[in-house]
Design a protein around this motif. Structure first.
Motif, PDB file in Angstrom:
ATOM      1  N   LEU A 409      -5.650  -6.896 -15.588  1.00  0.00           N
ATOM      2  CA  LEU A 409      -5.022  -6.514 -14.331  1.00  0.00           C
ATOM      3  C   LEU A 409      -3.620  -6.028 -14.643  1.00  0.00           C
ATOM      4  CD1 LEU A 409      -5.999  -9.537 -12.084  1.00  0.00           C
ATOM      5  CD2 LEU A 409      -6.950  -7.266 -11.982  1.00  0.00           C
ATOM      6  N   CYS A 410      -3.101  -5.104 -13.812  1.00  0.00           N
ATOM      7  CA  CYS A 410      -1.761  -4.580 -14.061  1.00  0.00           C
ATOM      8  C   CYS A 410      -0.914  -4.738 -12.811  1.00  0.00           C
ATOM      9  CB  CYS A 410      -1.813  -3.105 -14.416  1.00  0.00           C
ATOM     10  SG  CYS A 410      -2.870  -2.811 -15.814  1.00  0.00           S
ATOM     11  N   THR A 411       0.385  -4.935 -13.022  1.00  0.00           N
ATOM     12  CA  THR A 411       1.308  -4.930 -11.891  1.00  0.00           C
ATOM     13  C   THR A 411       1.641  -3.477 -11.546  1.00  0.00           C
ATOM     14  OG1 THR A 411       3.218  -4.873 -13.307  1.00  0.00           O
ATOM     15  CG2 THR A 411       2.379  -7.028 -12.732  1.00  0.00           C
ATOM     16  N   GLN A 412       2.435  -3.317 -10.528  1.00  0.00           N
ATOM     17  CA  GLN A 412       2.869  -1.963 -10.184  1.00  0.00           C
ATOM     18  C   GLN A 412       3.869  -1.474 -11.222  1.00  0.00           C
ATOM     19  OE1 GLN A 412       4.452  -3.928  -6.948  1.00  0.00           O
ATOM     20  NE2 GLN A 412       6.440  -3.008  -7.013  1.00  0.00           N
ATOM     21  N   ILE A 413       4.130  -0.171 -11.196  1.00  0.00           N
ATOM     22  CA  ILE A 413       5.086   0.403 -12.145  1.00  0.00           C
ATOM     23  C   ILE A 413       6.419   0.530 -11.422  1.00  0.00           C
ATOM     24  CG2 ILE A 413       5.639   2.486 -13.430  1.00  0.00           C
ATOM     25  CD1 ILE A 413       2.480   2.882 -13.381  1.00  0.00           C
ATOM     26  N   ILE A 414       7.483   0.029 -12.066  1.00  0.00           N
ATOM     27  CA  ILE A 414       8.808   0.181 -11.455  1.00  0.00           C
ATOM     28  C   ILE A 414       9.566   1.165 -12.307  1.00  0.00           C
ATOM     29  CG2 ILE A 414      10.952  -1.022 -10.997  1.00  0.00           C
ATOM     30  CD1 ILE A 414       9.382  -3.339 -10.092  1.00  0.00           C
ATOM     31  N   GLU A 415       9.957   2.295 -11.702  1.00  0.00           N
ATOM     32  CA  GLU A 415      10.485   3.369 -12.529  1.00  0.00           C
ATOM     33  C   GLU A 415      11.957   3.160 -12.833  1.00  0.00           C
ATOM     34  OE1 GLU A 415       9.461   7.254 -11.479  1.00  0.00           O
ATOM     35  OE2 GLU A 415       7.452   6.731 -10.809  1.00  0.00           O
ATOM     36  N   LYS A 416      12.352   3.620 -14.004  1.00  0.00           N
ATOM     37  CA  LYS A 416      13.751   3.666 -14.414  1.00  0.00           C
ATOM     38  C   LYS A 416      14.463   2.341 -14.192  1.00  0.00           C
ATOM     39  CE  LYS A 416      14.390   8.339 -14.861  1.00  0.00           C
ATOM     40  NZ  LYS A 416      14.160   9.210 -13.742  1.00  0.00           N
ATOM     41  N   ASN A 417      13.911   1.279 -14.714  1.00  0.00           N
ATOM     42  CA  ASN A 417      14.574  -0.002 -14.492  1.00  0.00           C
ATOM     43  C   ASN A 417      14.343  -0.900 -15.685  1.00  0.00           C
ATOM     44  OD1 ASN A 417      15.693  -2.299 -13.544  1.00  0.00           O
ATOM     45  ND2 ASN A 417      14.688  -2.222 -11.556  1.00  0.00           N
ATOM     46  N   ALA A 418      15.450  -1.330 -16.288  1.00  0.00           N
ATOM     47  CA  ALA A 418      15.287  -2.209 -17.451  1.00  0.00           C
ATOM     48  C   ALA A 418      15.190  -3.662 -17.024  1.00  0.00           C
ATOM     49  CB  ALA A 418      16.465  -2.040 -18.405  1.00  0.00           C
ATOM     50  N   ASN A 419      15.482  -3.946 -15.750  1.00  0.00           N
ATOM     51  CA  ASN A 419      15.346  -5.326 -15.263  1.00  0.00           C
ATOM     52  C   ASN A 419      14.470  -5.307 -14.006  1.00  0.00           C
ATOM     53  OD1 ASN A 419      17.188  -6.676 -17.137  1.00  0.00           O
ATOM     54  ND2 ASN A 419      18.681  -5.311 -16.182  1.00  0.00           N
ATOM     55  N   PRO A 420      13.196  -4.980 -14.169  1.00  0.00           N
ATOM     56  CA  PRO A 420      12.350  -4.775 -12.996  1.00  0.00           C
ATOM     57  C   PRO A 420      12.033  -6.089 -12.293  1.00  0.00           C
ATOM     58  CG  PRO A 420      11.035  -4.722 -14.975  1.00  0.00           C
ATOM     59  CD  PRO A 420      12.457  -4.835 -15.433  1.00  0.00           C
ATOM     60  N   GLU A 421      11.891  -6.018 -10.982  1.00  0.00           N
ATOM     61  CA  GLU A 421      11.386  -7.172 -10.234  1.00  0.00           C
ATOM     62  C   GLU A 421      10.051  -6.764  -9.646  1.00  0.00           C
ATOM     63  OE1 GLU A 421      13.973  -9.166  -7.603  1.00  0.00           O
ATOM     64  OE2 GLU A 421      15.761  -8.694  -8.747  1.00  0.00           O
ATOM     65  N   TRP A 422       8.985  -7.322 -10.185  1.00  0.00           N
ATOM     66  CA  TRP A 422       7.658  -6.952  -9.671  1.00  0.00           C
ATOM     67  C   TRP A 422       7.281  -7.833  -8.486  1.00  0.00           C
ATOM     68  CZ3 TRP A 422       7.710  -7.403 -15.272  1.00  0.00           C
ATOM     69  CH2 TRP A 422       7.678  -6.165 -15.914  1.00  0.00           C
ATOM     70  N   ASN A 423       7.518  -9.155  -8.637  1.00  0.00           N
ATOM     71  CA  ASN A 423       7.143 -10.117  -7.592  1.00  0.00           C
ATOM     72  C   ASN A 423       5.713  -9.900  -7.123  1.00  0.00           C
ATOM     73  OD1 ASN A 423       9.556 -11.418  -7.689  1.00  0.00           O
ATOM     74  ND2 ASN A 423      10.524 -10.064  -6.193  1.00  0.00           N
ATOM     75  N   GLN A 424       4.796  -9.908  -8.103  1.00  0.00           N
ATOM     76  CA  GLN A 424       3.387  -9.766  -7.757  1.00  0.00           C
ATOM     77  C   GLN A 424       2.609 -10.905  -8.391  1.00  0.00           C
ATOM     78  OE1 GLN A 424       2.725  -5.694  -9.136  1.00  0.00           O
ATOM     79  NE2 GLN A 424       1.989  -5.253  -7.095  1.00  0.00           N
ATOM     80  N   VAL A 425       1.484 -11.220  -7.771  1.00  0.00           N
ATOM     81  CA  VAL A 425       0.636 -12.249  -8.366  1.00  0.00           C
ATOM     82  C   VAL A 425      -0.662 -11.564  -8.790  1.00  0.00           C
ATOM     83  CG1 VAL A 425      -0.220 -12.933  -6.092  1.00  0.00           C
ATOM     84  CG2 VAL A 425      -0.489 -14.453  -8.010  1.00  0.00           C
ATOM     85  N   LEU A 426      -1.079 -11.838 -10.022  1.00  0.00           N
ATOM     86  CA  LEU A 426      -2.326 -11.277 -10.547  1.00  0.00           C
ATOM     87  C   LEU A 426      -3.349 -12.405 -10.557  1.00  0.00           C
ATOM     88  CD1 LEU A 426      -0.885  -9.386 -13.645  1.00  0.00           C
ATOM     89  CD2 LEU A 426      -1.195  -8.545 -11.349  1.00  0.00           C
ATOM     90  N   ASN A 427      -4.460 -12.217  -9.880  1.00  0.00           N
ATOM     91  CA  ASN A 427      -5.473 -13.270  -9.836  1.00  0.00           C
ATOM     92  C   ASN A 427      -6.588 -12.934 -10.824  1.00  0.00           C
ATOM     93  OD1 ASN A 427      -4.337 -14.905  -7.799  1.00  0.00           O
ATOM     94  ND2 ASN A 427      -4.868 -13.316  -6.318  1.00  0.00           N
ATOM     95  N   LEU A 428      -6.595 -13.648 -11.933  1.00  0.00           N
ATOM     96  CA  LEU A 428      -7.621 -13.404 -12.945  1.00  0.00           C
ATOM     97  C   LEU A 428      -8.786 -14.352 -12.663  1.00  0.00           C
ATOM     98  CD1 LEU A 428      -5.143 -13.290 -15.872  1.00  0.00           C
ATOM     99  CD2 LEU A 428      -6.752 -11.471 -15.439  1.00  0.00           C
ATOM    100  N   GLN A 429      -9.987 -13.794 -12.512  1.00  0.00           N
ATOM    101  CA  GLN A 429     -11.145 -14.659 -12.259  1.00  0.00           C
ATOM    102  C   GLN A 429     -11.649 -15.176 -13.595  1.00  0.00           C
ATOM    103  OE1 GLN A 429     -12.193 -15.431  -9.300  1.00  0.00           O
ATOM    104  NE2 GLN A 429     -10.668 -14.127  -8.358  1.00  0.00           N
TER     105      GLN A 429
END
Length: 1979
Positions: A409-429
């Motif tokens: 699973l992948c998070t979203q892509i945050i462009e041009k940022n060396a300190n990205p904040e994704w704040n996402q949860v990936l649910n691996l079954q």
């Protein structure tokens, strides 16, 4: 992007005229691309890449490509040749990045296979925003090619991702969340594997499936391992029996292999719809490898549906899995007799008592920081052209990918940022407990244009963040509490390749994928993992609620940390070069490349390396040690790291005590001393655990759930170890036996010290040469971390000096060369505790600002005018402009004093520094016009590079040197006799690039080299060494060129000079040494430039001008070092003559010396003391005593030509004596020699370091005796104590000598070297005629050490005597341990190694022996043959009661079945009791690689015993006497081949057609006509007789070949038996002894001699009196014991075949003498392709009979059994309660019923009844008889079915199938397909008792047996025993997942043997003969 690489095609159909011109087109979604055409070729190779743009839409599971191959026509339409369709399912699911499709069949228009194939590779890069579709229903990617059905494509390419970090010794492990004990075992089981690609074989045996769901299914199993898929045959029914074995051969890194999955998928081959996948199961290869014996035996897998989370079991699959590595023995599968009812539940492949549960791993990905820039400046400018903002430095678009169990699973892509904040949860079954163990997290940089780049990879190991518990401690009965995987919130750090941004490909890119150890910090990610059972999340990717984001804020609170590192020394540098500096960083802090943190003093000053006078270079820091200071901000996780350090402290103490204990055992110290060591170890361990509790977690910040669980786990484990130690102290009997337990504790403690949530990045030390990063080392932060909790909670190296070997990043040679060895003292602590640093620091710290003043010489005047590109004042690199005014001290600091001139000593390297002899050189240059006169050049004198140099007359002699000679021309080069060499200058160069030694007209430039040697003058006595002259009084340093090379004295050629200015700084408020932690920020730079608004490159400004910190020591101490190098053993050979010429460089800090070079030996004894007189070490002697610098020994092989090669490196800590009065002497110990990470020998060394006192008049130990000038020996008291020892050598003969340098070895002799003595045997005159030595015994006296620990090895060399006096060494061998050959010479052994046969030959002249066999009872035998044969005996011996019939009841003898080779049975000592076989090796082969091949064998043995010291005393008797004659003997050999097990299949169908081939001497038997078709477990049952001469034909080679009709037969594998050993051995291995002496029957005596004769020989051999018999042979006295027949035969059955009593008794006595019994041995087959992997096993035995004694008895008959023919007669009488499926015209429900029946495996003999039309109540009346004939093996209870698998098969395949009957009820339809109403499956061996009436008949009857409940078996009887049975059985049908009744059927079942079938005939249906019973037509 979808890329299709069209590689090649094979066997395209030819045209009528000539060959086609093939061209391939690939069609994907209406888009078509073509390759080029290739002229007239039926096997074209294109290798073209066709790319399809996906337009942003990802593949889905139904995507496919069409591949069409046509014949290209210039005019008209291209002609169609073939096509294939390839499904891209595996790419769509994200399981793979590329899909290798090999040998895809091409089909013609009508879908028939054309025989042509094509090879493609399909690569897929998903569009950046397409979510990977993970839950795909469809099965494997199968290539559909018309009629052939889908065969999974087999490719051998490994997946591009995957791989594994971690060193070979510490593997990361697959398997369920394993508890500690299991992980320890795993670490050990994988420990033996070297981390280099090697051969593995994975065997998968699919045995059967049970309880598959669905109606009337045709299951097929597909197994996929490492991208290779195999499928079973298609079977029918819900409980199919497969019994097929698949082999997967791979060659890869173990660490990669263990991460691969084995996936089992069961498909229903009927349905073409997408729901054909019935169930699947996945597990890691590593899981299997970690099981005992690397196998999973006959376990049930629970199949479930991959998509539907709530579905239960979809059936069970029974499998055996093996992973066979090099040298592993695959274990034997044992089939239990109750295997058929085996209980599924208890054999499920799951942890005990745990059901598979659905689980969701929720990985919350909050943010990342410090993600490095990935695009380089070039792309940056590109982006700015397209409107990007140029000054944004953060060129990185990060996203995170998580992979687990094949899903990603992948998070979203945050462009041009060396300190990205994704704040996402990936649910691996996942399924829990999971068979996969690591969640792999990779941060990628998304790229629009190119592929995504990996930034860094890390793993979350579920085994370390979860525990399955359940590990019950034996004593307390308490079980550990398990917990589900949980982690964080906590940062995980990423490591990868060094951060240098270039557009070029990164050579270290693999490091970012987690392969190998990353060398640079690449950011960190804040994650949290929780596990929920049973729930299923709706979204796989979701955003995190705000509350959780707030909660995690408190885990990000930072504290300031201070790190100080003082560099004490840097030595062992291999070559001089640019100046060196070191950089220390933690995270991005201190990294020079990083511009985001404040600049820090994180680098040392540059300094140049100086020669140490012997071999290495070192940095001359003397009393001013460079210091680096790094300030950083991290979370405070001291509660975690304190616990880790405390446990590590306990572990290290236990380890060092354990080492002492082991050494004690090795050195054989007295028991009392050993007990003392052992008690100290236990007491310390108990005391440590009691007194050092890990810190409490109460009130700590940053606490996570995992912290609390790990604390519980650690506490219980530590208590358990402590209790165990207490119990051991009380109860242990034999202390040596406690070793394994102690080692297990060390492993367990090491395991406990692992901290998964370690968010402190490692400290990384880089060495820079000039500006280039050369080598680095990673030091975990906790090792240098200071803690206020307790002294033990500080890191083990905190504030202490440690030795670090730096490494090259991704070093191919695995540390063969050391870039540098540094000693560094590091302290890391919270800034709040920095005052505590004062107590750790030594020396005084001083801080300076520095800058350089630069000047150039123009027209003889020095000034600033000629400074091109330089500033007047600059930094050391000259690039940065500085001014005195701009320097500002950092906050809290102030200037102390003014600027002053202070030349930097460490940068001024005179070329002669450190040398005792030196050669000054200068080149004289002349030029001319072509054809003109030679004149002096414009620069007449230059150095070798053509740079300006001085006139020879200007070279003056430095003080302390003296000239050796005048200037001379060097003509020992490629020059003419005047020393000139000539060249042509090609503009724009001003000097030639290359020179030649002969003058031609066109040469315009020539030069010659002038040299003058000088030498260090010896100092006059009493003079002290004056410091070197200070050079220029004004502090200038000069250089002829702007660069690094400066010198002190001005020369005429200099054009540039500079001097260093420094200004001291002091802290305003004095804080002691810790003040240095206040240094932050740079000192100030030229700000004018800034104001001009120029965009100066920030990196130049950064860090270049930080203050320099140094630590100066006011006093040094002088030490005296002695290194005792005694010997080394088992070095690797580096020369072609199989030896090395070893010597050692011994290095200690900045001094080194070299031992003498020894000639041609792998076991050198130097016996040398190296004395280093005055070693100056700064620092406190106490701390030196605690942590002395190591003595490093580098062993080299001296080569006359070429470079000396490194043999390995060893490290030995010296014993430190602070006052010379200490009476401790160092002990010689063996230290391993490591080469490329592997052990390459051992060195016996010791060292002592003695502090000299001030007066200089120390009482040093006595100078050891000299062997020659400057060569000291190892002194008495340290060197081993020796004793005069006799070594007797039995040199019997040489075998299998390979040719040397293309000539065969014809007249060899043997040289034995031991302990400095050498002895040579007589020469064998002619190898071919007699390969034994003419006189066999050699005797030599040597001085050997008394202690076994020190004994040198025996070296055997075989020398061939060739024409012209050449005597090359053609093979050699080293025998390391003499222990096994030691003997007591006074124990009389008359068994002078004579074998019994030999004794007989030597004793009796050969008389003709008459053997009288009393033939009396021939009648009984014929009857017995029916029930009892040799196979009965074999099966009775293997424990197969079912197959052996009444054999055991008759009291016949059994044989011994060894599951290994006879020579590997421990009690027969390898059959080498007469003489051992030593393998001979050669050193390097022609290519210079190590050559491990065996080049021959030596037969021989040794006896080693002490001799009396007094020469007057008589020596003990010799050991080797009375040898058998060594001439050739003619023998008869009988080879019995019983069967083969698990052969490696050689045919495409996963089968083999094996036959046997034997070679013995020149004779070969080829048994090709008797091949057995299509089997991997053939029963051969063959006996072969051959004759041979021993010892020439000693090797019997038995090969198994695979029979092929069309192609060449392939060899499956072979095994070799040494017949000579069997013949010479005293264990009577030439013919095994049976249990009884029979003179008739199937166990008739087969030896040449009767038992009495053998016993007499044995007595004579052992020097005993002859055995005496009394009482008519019923009692016998032998070797002082009385034996009677009664004591052997009292409770045995006495049968009619036994011979006379006396012989029987002799045999019973012989069986007591530990001789080889009658046996069958199991030999492993090996092939030359995979020489270390088993290719199957052969069960067999060999008898050897010398012809000189007489003829042997008759051979055994081992022909395989034949099956018997039986008939199954099933009469279908009636049916009732059948489901009514149709509706009649009148609306009533009805069915037209008929019944179908068959036996599995014989489906073509399907039989149907007639139809009972219009049954309205479900009753049917048939009176119809089915008759099935089948072949049955009564002994094995299986049917033997022989049939062709496919219509084109040549041979019938034999299947062994359980006898079953399947009955189905159907509804007959005229116009549509018939409807299926129910089925019934009956096992004839284990029959469900029928109900007597239809009312009592229900489905419950069947369930009892289907679950295989063992207690129900008394009802179920075998039909073969009952003969006939009648009654009602229920048929079932599956509706909505439940089994329901589909009808009941009344039948009579009867089994009739073939003989009775003719007496009681019966026809099929109601045909004639309609009798037994007669069937009437239904009413």
């Amino acid at each position: 992007m979808l890329r299709v690489v069209v590689e090649s095609a094979k066997d395209l159909p030819k045209k009528k005229l000539g060959s086609p011109d093939p061209i391939t087109s690939v069609i994907f979604k209406d888009e078509k691309k073509k390759t080029k055409s290739i002229d007239s070729e039926v096997n074209p190779v294109w290798n073209e890449v066709l790319e399809f743009d996906l337009k942003g839409i990802g593949l889905d599971s139904s995507s496919y490509i069409d591949v069409v191959v046509k014949d290209y026509e210039t005019i008209g339409r291209d002609k169609f040749l073939g096509s294939a369709k390839i499904y891209l399912k595996d790419l769509a699911s994200g399981q793979m990045r590329s899909l290798p499709s090999k040998n895809v069949p091409l089909a013609n228009d009508s879908g028939q296979s054309t025989g042509a194939t094509i090879n493609l590779v399909i690569g897929y890069d998903p569009p950046p925003n397409a979510a990977p579709n993970l839950n795909d229903p469809q099965g494997d990617s199968t290539v559909d090619a018309g009629g052939g059905g889908g065969g999974g494509d087999e490719g051998d390419e490994t997946q591009p991702d995957g791989g594994q970090s971690g060193s070979p010794g510490v593997p990361s492990s697959p398997g369920q969340p394993v508890n500690l004990r299991r992980r320890v075992a795993r670490a050990q089981s994988r420990h033996r594997l070297v981390n280099k690609p090697q051969d593995f074989q994975i065997r998968v045996r699919i045995i059967e499936a049970r309880q598959l769901s669905g109606n009337n299914v045709k299951p097929v199993v597909k197994v996929n391992v490492c991208d290779e898929t195999h499928r079973t045959r298609i079977k029918r029914g819900n409980n199919p029996f497969f019994d097929e074995m698949f082999f997967y051969n791979v060659h890869m890194l173990p660490s990669d292999l263990f991460d691969k999955h084995i996936s089992f998928r069961v498909y229903n081959s009927y349905s073409l719809r997408a729901d054909s996948l019935m169930g699947e199961f996945k597990l890691d290869v590593g899981y299997v490898y970690d099981e005992p014996a690397h196998c999973v035996m006959r376990k049930w897998l629970l199949l479930n549906e991959p998509d539907d989370s709530n579905s239960g079991a979809k059936g069970y699959l029974k499998v055996s899995l093996f992973v066979v590595g090099a040298g592993d023995e695959p274990p034997v599968e044992k089939r239990d007799s109750n295997d058929d009812q085996d209980d599924i539940e208890s054999n499920l492949l799951l942890p005990a008592g745990v059901a598979l549960r659905r689980a969701t791993l929720s990985l919350k990905v909050f943010r990342a920081e410090d993600v490095p820039q990935m695009d380089d400046a070039f792309i940056q400018t590109m982006k700015s052209i397209f409107g990007g903002d140029e000054n944004k430095k953060n060129l990185v678009d990060p996203f995170l990918e998580a992979r687990f169990a094949g899903k990603k699973l992948c998070t979203q892509i945050i462009e041009k940022n060396a300190n990205p904040e994704w704040n996402q949860v990936l649910n691996l079954q996942a399924k829990f407990p999971s068979m996969c163990e690591r969640v792999k997290l990779t941060v990628f940089d998304w790229d629009r244009l190119t592929g995504n780049d990996a930034i860094g990879t890390t793993y979350l190991n579920l085994a370390k963040i979860g525990s399955s518990g359940g590990e019950i401690e034996a004593n307390t009965g308490q079980s550990e509490v398990g917990f589900l995987p949980v982690f964080g919130p906590c940062y995980v750090n990423l490591y990868g390749s060094p951060r240098e941004f270039t557009g070029l490909p990164d050579p270290y890119e693999d490091l970012n994928y987690g392969k190998g150890e990353g060398v640079a910090y690449r950011g960190r990610v804040l994650v949290e993992l929780t596990t929920k059972l049973d729930g299923k999340e709706d979204k796989t990717v979701d955003s995190i609620p705000n509350d959780d984001i707030l909660v995690v804020q408190k885990y990000q609170r930072r504290r300031k940390y201070s790190l100080c590192a003082v560099f004490h020394s840097a030595s062992m540098i291999q070559e001089p070069g640019e100046p060196i500096q070191f950089e220390v960083s933690i995270g991005n802090y201190g990294n020079k490349l990083d511009t985001t943190c404040k600049p820090l003093s994180s680098t040392t000053q540059y300094s140049c390396a100086v020669f140490d006078g012997n071999h290495y270079y070192y940095l001359p820091w003397v009393d001013t040690k460079p210091v680096v200071v790094v300030l950083s901000f991290w979370e405070d996780i001291s509660h975690r790291l304190d616990s880790v350090n405390i446990i590590l402290y306990i572990t290290h103490r236990l380890q060092s005590n354990l080492e002492a204990f082991k050494t004690g055992i090795l050195a054989k110290v007295s028991d009392n001393q050993l007990v003392e060591v052992w008690l100290k170890l236990l007491n310390q361990l108990i005391e440590d655990i009691e007194s050092l509790p890990p810190p409490d977690l109460e009130g700590r910040s940053n606490l996570t759930a995992l912290d609390i669980q790990i604390k519980k786990l650690r506490d219980s484990a530590l208590t358990a170890i402590m209790d165990g130690a207490r119990r051991m102290r009380e109860e242990a009997r034999e202390i040596r036996d406690t070793l394994p337990d102690l080692e297990a504790w060390v492993d367990k403690l090491t395991q406990l010290a692992e901290e998964p949530q370690n968010s402190m990045p490692d400290v990384i030390i880089w060495m820079l040469r000039g500006e280039k990063r050369v080598a680095c080392s990673r030091i975990p932060a906790h090792q240098v971390l200071f803690s206020t909790y307790s002294e033990q909670a500080c890191g083990q190296h905190c504030g202490k000096t440690q030795t670090v070997f730096l490494q090259y990043p991704m070093d191919k040679n695995k540390g063969l060369k050391v870039p540098v060895q540094i000693r560094v003292n590091m302290w890391l602590g919270l800034a709040a505790h920095e005052k505590k640093f004062n107590s750790f620091s030594e020396g005084t710290f001083s801080v300076f600002a520095e800058m350089y003043e630069n000047q150039a010489e123009v027209f003889g005047n020095w000034g600033t005018t000629g400074l091109v590109g330089r500033h007047k004042f600059s930094d050391v690199t000259g690039k940065l402009k500085l001014k005195k005014e701009y320097f500002l001290p950092p906050r809290g600091w102030e200037w102390e004093g003014e600027w002053f001139i202070d030349p930097e000593k460490a940068l001024l390297t005179e070329a002669d520094a450190g040398h005792t002899e030196f050669m000054d050189e200068v080149f004289q240059n002349e030029t001319r016009f072509p054809g003109g006169e030679w004149k002096a050049a414009s620069e007449p004198f230059t150095d070798v590079n053509g740079e300006k140099s001085r006139n020879p007359a200007e070279f003056d002699l430095p003080p302390g040197w003296q000239w050796e000679d005048e200037w001379t021309v060097d003509d020992n080069r490629a020059v003419d006799d005047q020393g000139w060499e000539y060249g042509v200058t090609i503009p724009p160069d001003d000097k030639p690039r290359s020179f030649v030694p002969t003058e031609k007209v066109y040469h315009v430039h020539r030069r010659r080299r002038l040299v003058r040697p000088r030498k260090r003058a010896a100092l006059p006595a009493g003079a002290t060494v004056e410091r070197r002259d200070q050079g220029d009084p004004e502090g200038w340093e000069f250089s002829s060129l702007i660069g690094w090379k400066f010198h002190r004295k001005e020369r005429s050629s200099d054009t540039f000079r500079r001097r260093r200015w420094r200004r001291k700084m002091a802290p305003e408020d004095r804080l002691g040494a810790s003040a240095i932690f206040q240094l932050e920020g740079a000192l100030g730079v030229d700000t004018e430039e800034k104001e001009k608004g120029s965009k100066a490159d920030a990196t130049k400004l950064f860090g270049a001008n930080t203050p320099t910190v140094s630590c100066s020591f006011d006093r040094s101490h002088m030490y005296h070092l002695r290194v005792y190098v005694y010997q080394a053993k088992n070095l690797t050979s580096m020369d072609k003559d199989s030896f090395s010429d070893p010597y050692a460089h011994v290095s200690f800090l900045h001094v080194s010396k070299t031992t003498e070079k020894l000639q041609a030996t792998l076991n050198p004894t130097w016996d040398q003391t190296l004395i280093f007189n005055d070693v100056e070490i700064y620092g406190d002697p106490q701390s030196i005593a605690q942590r002395p610098p190591d003595v490093v020994l580098e062993f080299c092989d001296h080569d006359q030509v070429g470079k000396d090669e490194l043999l390995g490196r060893s490290v030995c800590p010296p014993l430190v004596k602070l006052n010379s009065g200490m009476d401790q002497t160092p002990k010689l110990l063996w230290y391993p020699i490591i080469q490329k990470g592997q052990k390459a020998g051992e060195a016996l060394v010791a060292a002592e370091l003695i502090l000299k006192d001030k007066s200089g008049e120390t009482d040093l130990p006595l100078v050891p005796p000299k062997r020659s000038e400057n060569l000291y020996m190892v002194p008495q008291g340290i060197r081993p104590v020796v004793q005069l020892t006799a070594v007797e050598i039995l040199a019997w003969g040489l075998r299998n000598m390979k040719p040397f340098q293309l000539a065969s070895v014809s007249s060899p002799s043997l040289v034995v070297e031991c302990g400095g003595q050498r002895i040579e045997s007589a020469v064998i005159k002619n190898m071919k005629r007699s390969p034994n030595f003419p006189s066999s015994v050699l005797f030599v006296k040597v001085l050997l050490p008394k202690e076994e620990m020190y004994t040198p090895p025996i070296v055997l060399k075989v020398i061939d005597h060739r024409p012209f006096g050449r005597k090359p060494v053609v093979g050699q061998c080293t025998i390391v341990s003499l222990e096994q050959f030691r003997c007591d010479p006074y124990v009389i052994t008359a068994e002078g190694a004579m074998s019994s046969k030999m004794a007989l030959m030597a004793a009796t002249p050969s008389k003709h022996l008459s053997i009288n066999m009393e033939e009396t009872r021939p009648l009984l035998e014929a009857q017995e043959k029916e029930t009892v044969d040799w196979w009965s005996k074999f099966y009775a011996s293997t424990g197969d009661q079912m197959k052996c019939g009444p054999y055991l009841k008759k009291g016949y003898d059994t044989l011994k079945v060894y599951d290994c080779e006879l020579e590997n049975v421990p009690e027969f000592k390898g059959l080498t009791d007469f003489c051992n076989t030593f393998k001979l090796f050669r050193g390097k082969n022609e290519n210079g690689d190590d050559d491990p091949t065996v080049v021959g064998e030596l037969k021989g043995s040794f006896k080693v015993y002490p001799l009396p010291d007094d020469p007057g005393v008589n020596p003990p008797p010799r050991q080797f006497r009375e040898l058998p004659e060594s001439g050739p003997q003619e023998c008869l050999v009988r080879i019995y081949v019983v069967r083969a097990v698990d052969l490696q299949p050689k045919d495409n169908n996963g089968r083999c057609d094996p036959y046997i081939k034997m070679t013995l001497g020149r004779n070969t038997i080829d048994d090709r006509d008797h091949y057995l078709p299509n089997t991997t477990n053939p029963l051969f049952g063959r006996m072969f007789e051959m004759t041979c001469f021993l010892p020439q034909d000693k090797d019997l080679k038995i090969s198994v070949y695979d029979h092929d009709l069309l192609s060449r037969d392939e060899k499956v594998g072979e095994t070799v038996i040494d017949l000579e050993n069997r013949f010479l051995s005293r264990y009577n291995s030439y013919c095994g002894l049976p249990q009884t002496y029979c003179i008739s029957g199937i166990n008739k005596w087969r030896d040449q001699l009767k038992p009495s004769a053998i016993l007499e020989n044995l007595a004579r051999l052992k020097g005993l009196s002859k055995p005496r018999t009394e009482d008519n042979g019923t009692s016998l006295a032998f070797n002082g014991t009385e034996y009677t027949l009664a004591q052997f035969e009292d409770n045995k059955e006495v049968h009619q075949h036994l011979g006379p009593a006396r012989e029987r008794l002799c045999l019973h006595v012989l069986r007591k003498q530990k001789l080889v019994p009658e046996h069958v041995e199991t030999r492993t087959l090996y092939s030359s392709f995979q020489p270390t992997l088993s290719q199957g096993r052969l069960q067999m035995w060999v008898d050897v009979f010398p012809k000189s004694i007489g003829p042997p008895g008759p051979p055994f008959d081992i022909t395989p059994r034949k099956p018997k023919r039986y008939f199954l007669r099933a009469v279908v009488w009636n049916t009732t309660d059948v489901t009514l499926d149709e509706t009649s015209i009148t609306g009533e429900h009805m069915s037209d019923i008929y019944v179908k029946g068959w036996m599995p495996g014989m489906e073509e003999d399907k039989q149907k009844t007639d139809v009972h039309y219009r049954s309205l109540d479900g009753d049917g009346n048939f009176n119809w008889r089915f008759v099935f004939d089948f072949e049955f093996l009564p002994a094995e209870q299986l049917c033997l079915v022989s049939k062709k698998e496919r219509f084109w098969s040549l041979d019938k395949t034999e299947f062994r199938i359980p006898p079953k009957l399947i009955v189905q009820i159907w509804d007959n339809d005229k116009f549509s397909l018939d409807d299926y109403l129910g089925t019934l499956e009956l096992d004839l061996r284990n029959l469900v008792a029928p109900a007597k009436s239809p009312e009592k008949c229900s489905l419950v009857m069947m369930d009892d047996i289907e679950m295989g409940a063992p207690h129900k078996t008394e009802h179920a009887k075998s039909l073969f025993a009952q003969q006939s049975v009648r009654g009602w059985w229920p048929c079932s049908i599956e509706k909505d997942g439940q089994k329901t009744l589909g009808g009941k059927v009344e039948m009579t079942l009867e089994i009739v043997p073939e003989a009775d079938a003719d007496e009681k005939p019966a026809g099929k249906g109601r045909d004639e003969p309609n009798m037994n019973p007669k069937l009437d037509p239904p009413k």
